[in-house]
Every structure is written in structure tokens, then in C-alpha cells.
Motif scaffolding. Sequence first.
Motif, mmCIF file in Angstrom:
data_model
loop_
_atom_site.group_PDB
_atom_site.id
_atom_site.type_symbol
_atom_site.label_atom_id
_atom_site.label_comp_id
_atom_site.label_asym_id
_atom_site.label_seq_id
_atom_site.Cartn_x
_atom_site.Cartn_y
_atom_site.Cartn_z
ATOM 1 N N ARG A 143 0.833 -1.205 0.000
ATOM 2 C CA ARG A 143 0.000 0.000 0.000
ATOM 3 C C ARG A 143 0.869 1.257 0.000
ATOM 4 O O ARG A 143 0.619 2.207 -0.740
ATOM 5 C CB ARG A 143 -0.920 -0.002 1.212
ATOM 6 C CG ARG A 143 -1.783 1.231 1.286
ATOM 7 C CD ARG A 143 -2.704 1.178 2.486
ATOM 8 N NE ARG A 143 -3.427 2.415 2.596
ATOM 9 C CZ ARG A 143 -3.700 3.000 3.733
ATOM 10 N NH1 ARG A 143 -3.347 2.442 4.870
ATOM 11 N NH2 ARG A 143 -4.355 4.130 3.758
ATOM 12 N N GLY A 144 1.912 1.253 0.822
ATOM 13 C CA GLY A 144 2.825 2.399 0.858
ATOM 14 C C GLY A 144 3.479 2.631 -0.494
ATOM 15 O O GLY A 144 3.629 3.769 -0.941
ATOM 16 N N GLY A 145 3.852 1.546 -1.159
ATOM 17 C CA GLY A 145 4.455 1.665 -2.491
ATOM 18 C C GLY A 145 3.480 2.239 -3.508
ATOM 19 O O GLY A 145 3.843 3.091 -4.324
ATOM 20 N N TYR A 146 2.243 1.776 -3.467
ATOM 21 C CA TYR A 146 1.230 2.294 -4.394
ATOM 22 C C TYR A 146 0.949 3.770 -4.136
ATOM 23 O O TYR A 146 0.790 4.558 -5.071
ATOM 24 C CB TYR A 146 -0.064 1.492 -4.295
ATOM 25 C CG TYR A 146 0.028 0.131 -4.932
ATOM 26 C CD1 TYR A 146 0.436 -0.015 -6.255
ATOM 27 C CD2 TYR A 146 -0.279 -1.008 -4.220
ATOM 28 C CE1 TYR A 146 0.529 -1.256 -6.837
ATOM 29 C CE2 TYR A 146 -0.186 -2.266 -4.792
ATOM 30 C CZ TYR A 146 0.218 -2.384 -6.105
ATOM 31 O OH TYR A 146 0.311 -3.616 -6.682
ATOM 32 N N ALA B 114 3.017 5.978 -2.851
ATOM 33 C CA ALA B 114 4.161 6.756 -3.316
ATOM 34 C C ALA B 114 4.142 6.888 -4.838
ATOM 35 O O ALA B 114 4.372 7.979 -5.380
ATOM 36 C CB ALA B 114 5.469 6.104 -2.859
ATOM 37 N N THR B 115 3.838 5.799 -5.520
ATOM 38 C CA THR B 115 3.751 5.834 -6.983
ATOM 39 C C THR B 115 2.646 6.773 -7.425
ATOM 40 O O THR B 115 2.808 7.548 -8.368
ATOM 41 C CB THR B 115 3.495 4.413 -7.535
ATOM 42 O OG1 THR B 115 4.581 3.580 -7.134
ATOM 43 C CG2 THR B 115 3.375 4.407 -9.040
ATOM 44 N N TRP B 116 1.499 6.720 -6.750
ATOM 45 C CA TRP B 116 0.363 7.586 -7.084
ATOM 46 C C TRP B 116 0.763 9.057 -6.968
ATOM 47 O O TRP B 116 0.482 9.864 -7.851
ATOM 48 C CB TRP B 116 -0.804 7.262 -6.147
ATOM 49 C CG TRP B 116 -2.021 8.089 -6.382
ATOM 50 C CD1 TRP B 116 -2.990 7.879 -7.309
ATOM 51 C CD2 TRP B 116 -2.394 9.276 -5.688
ATOM 52 N NE1 TRP B 116 -3.942 8.847 -7.235
ATOM 53 C CE2 TRP B 116 -3.602 9.726 -6.246
ATOM 54 C CE3 TRP B 116 -1.821 10.005 -4.650
ATOM 55 C CZ2 TRP B 116 -4.251 10.866 -5.795
ATOM 56 C CZ3 TRP B 116 -2.470 11.137 -4.200
ATOM 57 C CH2 TRP B 116 -3.669 11.561 -4.774
ATOM 58 N N LYS B 117 1.434 9.398 -5.887
ATOM 59 C CA LYS B 117 1.853 10.793 -5.685
ATOM 60 C C LYS B 117 2.859 11.228 -6.746
ATOM 61 O O LYS B 117 2.781 12.355 -7.257
ATOM 62 C CB LYS B 117 2.436 10.980 -4.285
ATOM 63 C CG LYS B 117 1.382 10.925 -3.201
ATOM 64 C CD LYS B 117 2.006 11.015 -1.820
ATOM 65 C CE LYS B 117 0.937 10.866 -0.754
ATOM 66 N NZ LYS B 117 1.499 10.825 0.586
ATOM 67 N N GLU B 118 3.810 10.356 -7.093
ATOM 68 C CA GLU B 118 4.793 10.681 -8.131
ATOM 69 C C GLU B 118 4.118 10.879 -9.483
ATOM 70 O O GLU B 118 4.424 11.826 -10.212
ATOM 71 C CB GLU B 118 5.836 9.561 -8.244
ATOM 72 C CG GLU B 118 6.769 9.480 -7.064
ATOM 73 C CD GLU B 118 7.646 8.235 -7.111
ATOM 74 O OE1 GLU B 118 7.642 7.520 -8.139
ATOM 75 O OE2 GLU B 118 8.330 7.977 -6.114
ATOM 76 N N PHE C 183 -6.817 11.053 -12.183
ATOM 77 C CA PHE C 183 -6.669 10.701 -10.778
ATOM 78 C C PHE C 183 -7.970 10.771 -9.986
ATOM 79 O O PHE C 183 -7.952 10.646 -8.778
ATOM 80 C CB PHE C 183 -5.609 11.589 -10.137
ATOM 81 C CG PHE C 183 -4.272 11.444 -10.816
ATOM 82 C CD1 PHE C 183 -3.483 10.342 -10.565
ATOM 83 C CD2 PHE C 183 -3.841 12.374 -11.743
ATOM 84 C CE1 PHE C 183 -2.273 10.170 -11.205
ATOM 85 C CE2 PHE C 183 -2.633 12.215 -12.388
ATOM 86 C CZ PHE C 183 -1.849 11.116 -12.123
ATOM 87 N N LYS C 184 -9.092 10.911 -10.661
ATOM 88 C CA LYS C 184 -10.367 10.978 -9.947
ATOM 89 C C LYS C 184 -10.764 9.632 -9.354
ATOM 90 O O LYS C 184 -11.430 9.587 -8.342
ATOM 91 C CB LYS C 184 -11.466 11.481 -10.874
ATOM 92 C CG LYS C 184 -11.359 12.961 -11.157
ATOM 93 C CD LYS C 184 -12.536 13.441 -11.941
ATOM 94 C CE LYS C 184 -12.379 14.938 -12.144
ATOM 95 N NZ LYS C 184 -13.484 15.516 -12.852
ATOM 96 N N PHE C 185 -10.378 8.524 -9.976
ATOM 97 C CA PHE C 185 -10.804 7.207 -9.507
ATOM 98 C C PHE C 185 -9.880 6.608 -8.451
ATOM 99 O O PHE C 185 -10.207 5.634 -7.811
ATOM 100 C CB PHE C 185 -10.951 6.233 -10.676
ATOM 101 C CG PHE C 185 -9.655 5.899 -11.356
ATOM 102 C CD1 PHE C 185 -8.967 4.747 -11.017
ATOM 103 C CD2 PHE C 185 -9.121 6.728 -12.333
ATOM 104 C CE1 PHE C 185 -7.775 4.434 -11.642
ATOM 105 C CE2 PHE C 185 -7.934 6.418 -12.951
ATOM 106 C CZ PHE C 185 -7.255 5.265 -12.607
ATOM 107 N N ILE C 186 -8.708 7.203 -8.242
ATOM 108 C CA ILE C 186 -7.769 6.700 -7.235
ATOM 109 C C ILE C 186 -7.426 7.840 -6.292
ATOM 110 O O ILE C 186 -7.062 8.913 -6.719
ATOM 111 C CB ILE C 186 -6.451 6.215 -7.877
ATOM 112 C CG1 ILE C 186 -6.704 5.109 -8.874
ATOM 113 C CG2 ILE C 186 -5.467 5.758 -6.809
ATOM 114 C CD1 ILE C 186 -5.464 4.700 -9.629
#
Length: 181
Positions: A145-148, A150-154, A168-171
Motif C-alpha cells: 500500500r505504501g508503495g502504491y 508513493a507511486t500515485w503521488k509521483e 486521478f479521480k478514480f484513485i
Amino acid sequence: MKYKVFIGIDVSKLTIDVHLHGIGASKTFSNEEKGFALFLSWVKKHSKQSEPAEMIICFEHTGMYSIKLATYLNDIGIPFAMLPALQIKQSIGIRRGKNDQIDAQRIAEYAWLHRETIQATLLPAKSILKLQSLLTLRNRLVCDRGGYEATWKEQKKALEGKEHKGYFKFIKPDNEPNGSS
């Protein structure tokens, strides 16, 4: 206890590679209950003079792959030593050549060399084993979850702009307020 038969097992996801020290016999079996039963029949055939209590089965603790074997042996009362891989590796030293059969042979050799001090492993209660498995799974999921996140923010930062507005509306991570994408 004085053991007479020293068995080394290299445990992998699908198979167990077994080596009988002193006899020099090696064989591969499936890493499941049926394979374990075949393995014990094979051992009895090759070590006719020994009772199950006179043998020690030694293998590396490989987490979820070795716990099936450990539980099986524990349930039928056959002594085993489930040891950290680093302990075996350090005692043997650096050697050339590596495959599952060679590893099983080296583990059997380790058991024989430490025959005076090797201790049979005592498994905790099944409820404790289950809790340990659940905690391991939880830790893995938390890391994932932490990896996802971090990837989402990047990705969000890299794809800023009107042309990527709807991406990014769905995540959204739990800590991200609604409507901030």
C-alpha cells in the motif's frame, strides 16, 4: 538425543530436495502432504535399521514454503530442525556450485557435523502459527500500500496539467481529501 540418520532438505515452492547423509541417496518430492508421505517411505527404505525417533530432518526456515513440511513432521512426531539459512551458510563457508540437490547435501552435512548440539524444533500452537501467517500477510499488504501511494503521488505530480486532469479521480489515498485531484 543421539541421532543415527541425518537428512537434509532444500525446500522450494513446489518441491523438496532430500539427501540422506552417509548413504548418499538423493531424491526430489513435491512440497505437499502426498510428497511428504512418499519422502518418508523412501527414507524408511534406505535407512532400514532406524526408527523415526533416531533420525533428524534438517532444513532451512523458508517461511511459508517450509511451514507445511514442519507442520506435517510435527503432527506425526518426527524430529526436525528448522534453521535460519544464514546459520547453515556461515557454518559451511563459501563453496562453489549450487543447486537444490547440492544444497540438500550441504544441509545434511551440517546436521551431521552438529549432531551433538542440534536441537529439534518445537513448533508453537497452530493458532500461533495462523496468527504469524496473518501478521506476515498484513505486513506485506501495508508495504505494498505504501508503495502504491508513493507511486500515485509521483504520477500525480509528473502528470500535472489540464490534459491529465481526469486521470486521478478514480484513485485517491486515504489521506488525500476529496476533490483535490
